[in-house]
Design an enzyme around this catalytic site. Structure first.
Site, PDB file in Angstrom:
ATOM      1  N   HIS A  83       0.754  -1.120  -0.006  1.00 52.30           N
ATOM      2  CA  HIS A  83       0.020  -0.063  -0.096  1.00 52.30           C
ATOM      3  C   HIS A  83       0.712   1.307  -0.152  1.00 52.30           C
ATOM      4  CE1 HIS A  83       0.344   0.836   4.227  1.00 52.30           C
ATOM      5  NE2 HIS A  83       0.407  -0.383   4.545  1.00 52.30           N
ATOM      6  N   ASP A  85      -0.618   4.389   0.809  1.00 52.43           N
ATOM      7  CA  ASP A  85      -1.124   5.494   1.927  1.00 52.43           C
ATOM      8  C   ASP A  85      -0.435   4.981   3.147  1.00 52.43           C
ATOM      9  OD1 ASP A  85      -2.727   2.964   2.048  1.00 52.43           O
ATOM     10  OD2 ASP A  85      -3.949   3.775   3.515  1.00 52.43           O
ATOM     11  N   ASP A 114       6.401   1.049   6.097  1.00 50.53           N
ATOM     12  CA  ASP A 114       5.195   0.850   5.958  1.00 50.53           C
ATOM     13  C   ASP A 114       4.429   1.809   4.997  1.00 50.53           C
ATOM     14  OD1 ASP A 114       2.311  -0.399   6.759  1.00 50.53           O
ATOM     15  OD2 ASP A 114       2.174   1.100   8.114  1.00 50.53           O
ATOM     16  N   GLU A 148      -5.222   0.809   2.818  1.00 44.22           N
ATOM     17  CA  GLU A 148      -4.852  -0.115   3.902  1.00 44.22           C
ATOM     18  C   GLU A 148      -5.207   0.385   5.328  1.00 44.22           C
ATOM     19  OE1 GLU A 148      -2.786  -2.806   6.682  1.00 44.22           O
ATOM     20  OE2 GLU A 148      -2.227  -0.696   6.119  1.00 44.22           O
ATOM     21  N   GLU A 149      -4.655   1.788   5.511  1.00 43.63           N
ATOM     22  CA  GLU A 149      -4.556   2.280   6.639  1.00 43.63           C
ATOM     23  C   GLU A 149      -5.946   2.504   7.276  1.00 43.63           C
ATOM     24  OE1 GLU A 149      -2.369   1.938   8.524  1.00 43.63           O
ATOM     25  OE2 GLU A 149      -0.394   2.034   7.443  1.00 43.63           O
ATOM     26  N   ASP A 172       4.260  -6.559   4.088  1.00 46.25           N
ATOM     27  CA  ASP A 172       3.623  -5.490   5.012  1.00 46.25           C
ATOM     28  C   ASP A 172       3.440  -6.329   6.287  1.00 46.25           C
ATOM     29  OD1 ASP A 172       2.647  -3.290   6.054  1.00 46.25           O
ATOM     30  OD2 ASP A 172       0.659  -3.571   5.173  1.00 46.25           O
ATOM     31  N   HIS A 436       4.343   3.448  12.230  1.00 45.55           N
ATOM     32  CA  HIS A 436       3.491   4.429  12.688  1.00 45.55           C
ATOM     33  C   HIS A 436       3.956   5.148  13.894  1.00 45.55           C
ATOM     34  CE1 HIS A 436      -0.327   1.912  11.467  1.00 45.55           C
ATOM     35  NE2 HIS A 436       0.460   2.124  10.518  1.00 45.55           N
TER      36      HIS A 436
END
Length: 463
Positions: A83, A85, A114, A148-149, A172, A436
């Site tokens: 992903h 995003d 990520d 995805e997020e 991921d 994150h």
């Protein structure tokens, strides 16, 4: 020339492309025509497809929801799904969050790990196969996801228009291979407050937590009491005796209890210190006149308490593949005439939804509770002898010299949304986890290592 030698030759170009994509702020934003997840995400998808075309691949953009690069011929295809995003950058960065700056052998930036870095790495892994003209019997797609997020809604859009891959992986997750992901259920348990307390203590509000899948580190309750000094003294004594970190004070005519806990991911609630659970313990120790809210507190303390496995609730599910059910209370909100408690339950991979929700519903039966905002993801489980697992194990062991142990997790990856996939890297067990977090980074050496592993994996799946 072999795969690994070719990776070494193109590593600078690969790193340059990763920098290009990390430098785009692709946080989900306001929907626009042709840009379902906002301007930044759309720019990242356009850039990924631009890089893919530059490398000589066919590309397709499915209305801004998802795109892919494709190579090879054949009826069937294998795929890599990642992903573009990212979560918001937040505060506390030492280096610019969208700078993709390299310091001490690490590239810093939101998405480096990520998942922009890994998915662009797999694009270059496919380029290696193309450059070496290695024979394939199947097509290969590198699929660029964009949501995805925030729910993975783009994958359903893809599946409605394209047939799924016969095998593949998402870069991921963790190495070696995640072959099992627990089923995840999230919902709100709600009850209307009809009978209110009229005694010396009444609960005016409870407010704690924000998301069901996070252990809440803060919870507050406001009480209307007749003897504030006595109640404050009693609460402080209880907190000291039970190792609860709390502040108790008078504010705007109420006794306000503020509990500080320790946040953790909802898949590992045992690693946190749940502030909502602690508030309920405190309230349960007070002499509150019988009412609907006192009944909820008593019920909660009897069947939940501090447990993170659902045992007292009647949910003692466990298997050797993925361990025990996990039970997280992510939030509690009570005001006026309603209380809502957010549950995040993750059940072992060899069980079914009904095995968990049957006992759950039996426990709450007849007590006036309702369930709202139900969301369910089925478990993901591949047998150890599945061809996809055996191929990835072979590649990982050959490329690293390490045993390719199979992992089971309580979290969820893209593999739950796209059929015939597992999560395969890029996180190396034992390395600091920066996903994150501020100062997210990926080591340059690991980018190159991943490119070699992924190139061999793609080739073995598609040859």
């Amino acid at each position: 020339m072999g795969i690994n030698d070719r990776v070494e030759e193109i590593k600078d170009e690969m790193i340059k492309s990763i920098k290009e994509i990390v430098q785009i702020k692709s946080v989900t934003d306001e929907k626009k025509p042709g840009k379902p997840f906002g301007e930044g995400v759309s720019k990242a998808l356009d850039k990924a497809l631009e890089i893919s075309e530059r490398l000589g691949f066919k590309t397709k953009n499915l209305d801004g929801y998802v795109g892919y690069a494709e190579y090879g011929e054949g009826e069937d295809y294998v795929a890599v799904l990642g992903h573009l995003d990212v979560v918001p950058e937040g505060k506390g960065w030492e280096f610019p969050p969208y700078g993709a700056e390299i310091h001490d052998g690490k590239m810093y930036g939101r998405g480096t790990m990520d998942d922009k870095g890994p998915i662009i790495t797999t694009l270059y892994s496919l380029k290696v196969i193309k450059d070496l003209k290695l024979p394939l019997s199947k097509r290969v797609r590198i699929i660029f996801g964009t949501n995805e997020e925030n729910g993975c809604s783009e994958i359903q859009y893809y599946k409605d228009r394209e047939k799924p891959p016969i095998m593949g992986f998402t870069p991921d997750g963790d190495y070696p291979i995640i072959y099992a992901e627990k089923g995840i259920v999230t919902f709100d348990l709600v009850k209307n407050i009809k009978v209110k307390s009229r005694g010396d203590i009444s609960i005016e509000y409870i407010e704690g937590g924000e998301r069901a899948n996070v252990v809440p580190n803060h919870c507050e309750a406001g009480l209307k009491v007749k003897n504030p000094e006595d109640i404050i003294k009693s609460i402080n004594k209880f907190c000291n005796e039970n190792s609860i970190e709390a502040k108790v004070e008078c504010k705007k005519g109420l006794v306000v209890i503020t509990v500080t806990g320790l946040a953790a991911h909802g898949s590992t609630p045992e690693l946190g210190k749940n502030a909502v659970m602690q508030i309920f313990k405190i309230l349960g120790a007070l002499k509150i006149e019988k009412s609907d809210i006192s009944d909820v507190i008593d019920f909660f303390n009897r069947y939940v308490g501090y447990e993170t496995d659902g045992k007292s609730f009647g949910l003692s599910l466990e298997d050797k593949e993925s361990g025990k059910l996990t039970f997280n209370i992510g939030a509690a909100h009570m005001k006026d005439n309603k209380i809502s408690i957010a549950f995040n339950l993750r059940y072992p991979v060899t069980f079914k939804y009904e095995d968990m929700m049957g006992p759950f519903n039996n426990r709450i039966s007849g007590l006036g509770f309702g369930i709202q905002n139900m969301m369910h993801q089925k478990p993901l489980f591949f047998p150890e002898k599945h061809p996809l697992i055996k191929i990835l194990q072979k590649v990982y062991t050959e490329q690293t010299g390490e045993e390719a142990k199979l992992l089971a997790i309580g979290g969820g990856t893209y593999a739950k949304d796209m059929p015939n996939m597992v999560a395969f890297g890029p996180m190396i067990l034992g390395e600091p986890e920066t996903i994150h977090n501020s100062n997210e980074y990926i080591k340059i050496d690991h980018i190159i290592r991943n490119a070699k592993i992924y190139a061999h994996a793609i080739y073995e799946l598609a040859k």
